[in-house]
Design an enzyme around this catalytic site. Structure first.
Site, PDB file in Angstrom:
ATOM      1  N   GLY A 195       0.286  -2.761   7.069  1.00  0.00           N
ATOM      2  CA  GLY A 195      -0.311  -4.090   7.083  1.00  0.00           C
ATOM      3  C   GLY A 195       0.708  -5.155   6.703  1.00  0.00           C
ATOM      4  O   GLY A 195       1.890  -5.069   7.051  1.00  0.00           O
ATOM      5  N   SER A 196       0.216  -6.123   5.946  1.00  0.00           N
ATOM      6  CA  SER A 196       1.036  -7.304   5.670  1.00  0.00           C
ATOM      7  C   SER A 196       2.263  -6.997   4.832  1.00  0.00           C
ATOM      8  O   SER A 196       3.188  -7.818   4.786  1.00  0.00           O
ATOM      9  CB  SER A 196       0.202  -8.367   4.959  1.00  0.00           C
ATOM     10  OG  SER A 196      -0.872  -8.730   5.796  1.00  0.00           O
ATOM     11  N   THR A 197       2.287  -5.849   4.109  1.00  0.00           N
ATOM     12  CA  THR A 197       3.483  -5.563   3.332  1.00  0.00           C
ATOM     13  C   THR A 197       4.686  -5.382   4.246  1.00  0.00           C
ATOM     14  O   THR A 197       5.825  -5.548   3.832  1.00  0.00           O
ATOM     15  CB  THR A 197       3.317  -4.292   2.475  1.00  0.00           C
ATOM     16  OG1 THR A 197       3.026  -3.195   3.325  1.00  0.00           O
ATOM     17  CG2 THR A 197       2.196  -4.457   1.459  1.00  0.00           C
TER      18      THR A 197
END
Lengths: 485, 458
Positions: free
Chosen positions: A215-217
């Protein structure tokens, strides 16, 4: 009659000669085959006739041995078994060994020839060396903080010391007590069946053997590629990105969870976690540059051993531009182990230098003399120092004024990135909450710890699954434990 | 060492005979030295077990050595007194094998604390050596036995049939239980039958040698003398079927065929014997499930492993031999106890093979071979047909028994339960083997005595 007595004597001589020849056949010619027969219990008896060497954390053994007085004499015991299980694995008389118990089995069981006082000594005397000990790099406090932080939730934590690559914590929940599998009796069989049939999969080591969509990581990686490749030069310059962002070549319009992403700068986009901006950045960076950055950080590598093997984290390189946009925000075929994301944080924290993580500090003989010292592996420059510096700035901003406020620690500099990864068909699964971060104490010259925590959301969370909400507190507890020393 | 002299009752050679025959060495000193060596070796083995298992000398080492030594010394004194010209080898070989057997049983007792067999075996060994001493002292001439030919065969048949009245143990009906002791009467019957065969064949050699018709180039015996052979064959098969004891049956029949051949020199007997044996064996292997299973195990020792049932006894025995390799694990350090049931009796050789290795096993086989060879040598030296046949019979008995059980546990032939002479746990067997050694001593003494009296053989 004399002649016939001689014949009879010859006959008896032949019988005894046949016995001798057959004894040579059994004891010399076929002996290796008999020794290797799986039904022959002698190798097991020899293996378990002495206590197994121990696995040490912070100078204290987390394992032990129990004398059962049976044929297979010594059984493995564990202190705080479920907490250390993702590191130790189990050593079972019936079901073999896993993880460190497996990777260091020769040393722990005493079979490794390096333990012998002289070369070939054990081969000649038939003796067996006492089992050696394995001293790990783990930080007991960090491990406990991670284990207790995850609590009853399903998730995993990996923590690394950026300057060295030492693994400080490796936790996976739900866990299991490896001591239950040590023996070879009915209890071990029942435990084995129960653990294998458990839908929660307690024996799966999620920290290194399971990949999640990051995801956004993953935006840390995308940002690094954008800065390294010069696609972005000024953190505060507008990126000219629309909101929503139509994925190239498709009618899909990518949206954001938060407002204010249209034409946001890289800093704003990073702090707010704007999907549109990073998807567009990804397509601008292109597959080769983005893949190169990801692979330098450890993606698409299935050879990592710490010393047990780590699952391959993937960044798909055969993608079209729309898929590339999704890949750049940690979706599509992008997958990472928690350890991999800890390595990403460690590379940023280490000024662009990444050291291969390792779990075994040194191995010693039972007498205490050192067999081997791992030492720090050579550092690899995986991004420009200036890029790392600017990413640190961005990640600090996330904790100070963005989605990662829950990770802030008084008296320490903390940088982080949240992630909430959708998964399942049509994103129907409860999402995974991510948080990757690093922390530097007031009096430290460089960051002391890099962490990745992932928490699997449940239906009971009612859609309130966010990296900042679920994963950041766990990561903060781990970082605090390390900074306390 | 080479004491020379003449015993009482020996006719000293006439003055015109050459001198050397009168000064025949008795070699009793050699025997004594070898006995001391045998006792020392046994005590060393006993100590090695204790050191390997507990890191200390076993407490009973001195008593064990003294007991074995005193018994052997008494036997030696009896030989010195009543059989001064006897062969010096059989007694020390018996002492060494018996001592080694006690060490192996003691060693296996350590694995089964609730079931100790060594003390009883020591008592039986003492009884056996006492019987040895008694035979040497009382049986002044082996030809006396000829008088009891039919007493012997009657006693043998009674002993053989006795166990049929008792319940079967582990599939075989070969034990009787008296006052808590398990006795295997078949063991005693072996010696009695050997005496009977020797006497019967010595008396009827002429009739048996007389050839009947010629078929396919072979001299067949006449019908009149065929009777006894068929009778023995029937007894063997009877033993096999009624007592399910393949080993004893095989032993009796093999013994009979060898002695018959030596007595008559007719290959026709051998052919007939093998034919009958083959017929009997095939028929029984087909019809009798116990024996059939043994043959299957022999052909496929690892079948039970492949079937997921774990290793059977034969497979465990082979593992033990294999684990021993060339030099062995050392006394007390093997795991032959995995064989389980009968590890101390039928499978005792597996412990020897694992802990003493191929080298130790070779030494043990050579000891047996030496014992057998001394028997045949006495048979060659003797002049009377009964003595010759008895010596050959006893020697063959040892050889066949060693072959049947050692071949069985090493997978050379189908396994049949039988005691390894002297080594295996089993009182009847130890006592019987001491009787055999005593008879060999007596025969050896007679053989050399007669050479001191050349007139008798002239």
């Amino acid at each position: 009659m004399t002649r016939h007595i001689r014949h009879a004597a010859l006959f008896c001589l032949l019988l005894l000669a046949a016995l001798l020849v057959n004894a040579a056949r059994v004891q010399v010619v076929r002996a290796p085959e008999y020794d290797a027969n799986p039904a022959n219990r002698r190798p097991d008896i020899a293996r378990y006739q002495q206590p197994r060497g121990d696995i040490l954390v912070g100078g204290r053994p987390v394992t032990g041995s129990r004398d059962t007085g049976e044929h297979l004499r010594f059984e493995r015991t564990y202190r705080d078994g479920p907490m250390w299980a993702p590191v130790t694995g189990f050593a079972s008389q019936e079901y073999g060994t896993t993880l460190l118990e497996h990777a260091e089995d020769g040393l722990l069981s005493g079979a490794d020839p390096v333990l012998a006082p002289l070369p070939l000594w054990n081969d000649v005397t038939g003796a067996r060396s006492p089992g050696g000990d394995v001293v790990t790099t783990l930080h007991a406090g960090a491990q406990r903080a991670a284990y207790e932080g995850l609590g009853r939730r399903t998730g995993a934590v990996a923590a690394i010391e950026p300057a060295t690559g030492r693994v400080l914590a490796l936790v996976s929940t739900p866990s299991y007590d490896p001591g239950e599998l040590s023996g070879n009796g009915a209890a071990a069989l029942r435990a084995w069946r129960r653990l294998n049939d458990d839908p929660a999969r307690p024996m799966l080591n999620r920290a290194v053997r399971r990949t999640y969509p990051p995801g956004s990581t993953f935006k840390v990686v995308t940002a690094a590629a954008a800065l390294d490749s010069g696609v972005v030069t000024d953190l505060d310059a507008p990126t000219r990105s629309p909101d929503p962002y139509p994925l190239p070549g498709t009618r899909t319009r990518l949206t954001n969870e938060v407002p204010g992403c249209a034409d946001a700068s890289l800093r704003e986009a990073f702090e707010r976690s704007c999907n549109t901006v990073f998807a567009k950045l990804g397509t601008e960076v292109g597959v080769p540059a983005l893949a190169a950055t990801a692979e330098r950080l450890g993606f698409n590598d299935d050879g990592l051993r710490i010393p047990f093997p780590v699952a391959r984290s993937t960044f798909d390189t055969s993608v079209d531009r729309a898929q590339l946009g999704l890949s750049a925000i940690g979706q599509y075929n992008t997958r990472a182990t928690p350890l991999q994301m800890a390595m990403v944080a460690a590379a940023v924290a280490g000024g662009g230098q990444l050291r291969t993580p390792y779990l075994v500090e040194r191995t010693t003989r039972a007498s205490g003399s050192v067999v081997a010292t791992a030492g720090s592996r050579p550092a690899r420059q995986v991004m420009r120092p200036s890029t790392a510096l600017r990413l640190k700035e961005l990640m600090t901003g996330v904790v100070e004024s963005g989605t990662g406020a829950n990770a802030a620690i008084r008296g320490a500099t903390v940088g982080g990135k949240t992630g909430t990864a959708q998964h399942g068909v049509g994103n129907s699964g409860t999402p995974y909450a991510w948080f990757v971060s690093w922390a530097r104490g007031e009096r430290d010259l460089e960051p002391k710890v890099a962490v990745a925590a992932v928490v699997e959301g449940t239906a009971a969370d009612h859609g309130e699954v966010t990296g900042g909400g679920l994963a950041a507190p766990v990561a903060r507890a781990v970082m605090e434990a390390v900074l306390r020393g | 060492m080479t004491q020379a002299g003449t015993g009482p009752g020996i006719t000293v050679a006439a003055a015109d005979a050459p001198a050397p025959v009168a000064r025949l060495p008795r070699r009793r000193g050699i025997e004594l030295a070898l006995i001391v060596l045998a006792v020392l070796l046994s005590v060393c083995g006993y100590c090695a077990v204790g050191i390997a298992r507990h890191g200390a000398l076993p407490p009973g080492a001195a008593g064990y050595g003294a007991g074995l030594g005193v018994l052997a010394l008494l036997a030696h004194l009896a030989v010195r007194l009543r059989a001064p010209y006897a062969d010096p080898l059989p007694l020390p070989i018996g002492v060494l094998l018996n001592g080694l057997g006690l060490v192996l049983i003691y060693r296996l007792d350590l694995e089964t604390p609730g079931d100790r067999a060594a003390p009883a075996q020591l008592v039986w060994s003492a009884l056996g050596m006492a019987l040895f001493t008694g035979i040497v002292l009382l049986l002044r001439d082996h030809r006396l036995l000829q008088r009891y030919t039919y007493v012997c065969v009657a006693a043998a048949l009674v002993l053989l049939t006795l166990p049929i009245l008792f319940p079967a143990v582990n599939g075989a009906r070969i034990w009787i239980r008296v006052a808590g002791f398990s006795i295997q009467p078949g063991e005693f019957a072996k010696v009695l039958l050997a005496v009977f065969f020797a006497a019967y064949l010595a008396a009827n050699r002429g009739a048996l040698t007389y050839a009947g018709r010629r078929v396919w180039g072979m001299q067949l015996p006449t019908g009149r003398v065929l009777g006894p052979i068929v009778a023995v064959w029937l007894v063997s098969v009877g033993v096999l079927v009624l007592e399910r004891d393949l080993g004893t049956s095989l032993l009796f029949f093999g013994l009979f065929v060898v002695m018959l051949y030596v007595a008559t020199g007719r290959t026709g007997w051998i052919a007939l014997g093998l034919l009958l044996a083959a017929f009997g064996a095939v028929a029984v292997a087909r019809l009798e499930p116990h024996v059939h299973g043994r043959v299957e195990d022999w052909l496929h020792p690892f079948a039970s492993i492949e079937a997921g049932l774990g290793a059977n006894q034969l497979a465990q025995s082979l593992f033990a031999f294999g684990a021993g390799g060339v030099t062995g694990s050392g006394l007390g350090l093997g795991h032959s106890v995995l064989i389980g049931f009968a590890a101390k009796s039928d499978f005792i050789l597996a412990t020897a093979g694992e802990e003493l290795g191929f080298l130790g096993l070779t030494a043990i086989f050579l000891l047996y071979a030496l014992l057998v060879e001394r028997g045949f040598r006495a048979g060659l030296a003797l002049r009377d047909p009964f003595g010759r046949l008895l010596a050959v019979g006893l020697a063959s008995l040892v050889a066949l028994q060693v072959f049947v059980i050692a071949g069985g546990v090493t997978g050379l032939i189908p396994l049949t339960g039988m005691a390894m002479p002297f080594l295996a746990q089993g009182g009847s067997s130890v006592v019987t083997n001491w009787a055999i050694v005593a008879l060999l001593i007596r025969l050896g003494d007679s053989a050399r005595r007669q050479t001191t009296a050349p007139a008798a053989g002239a």
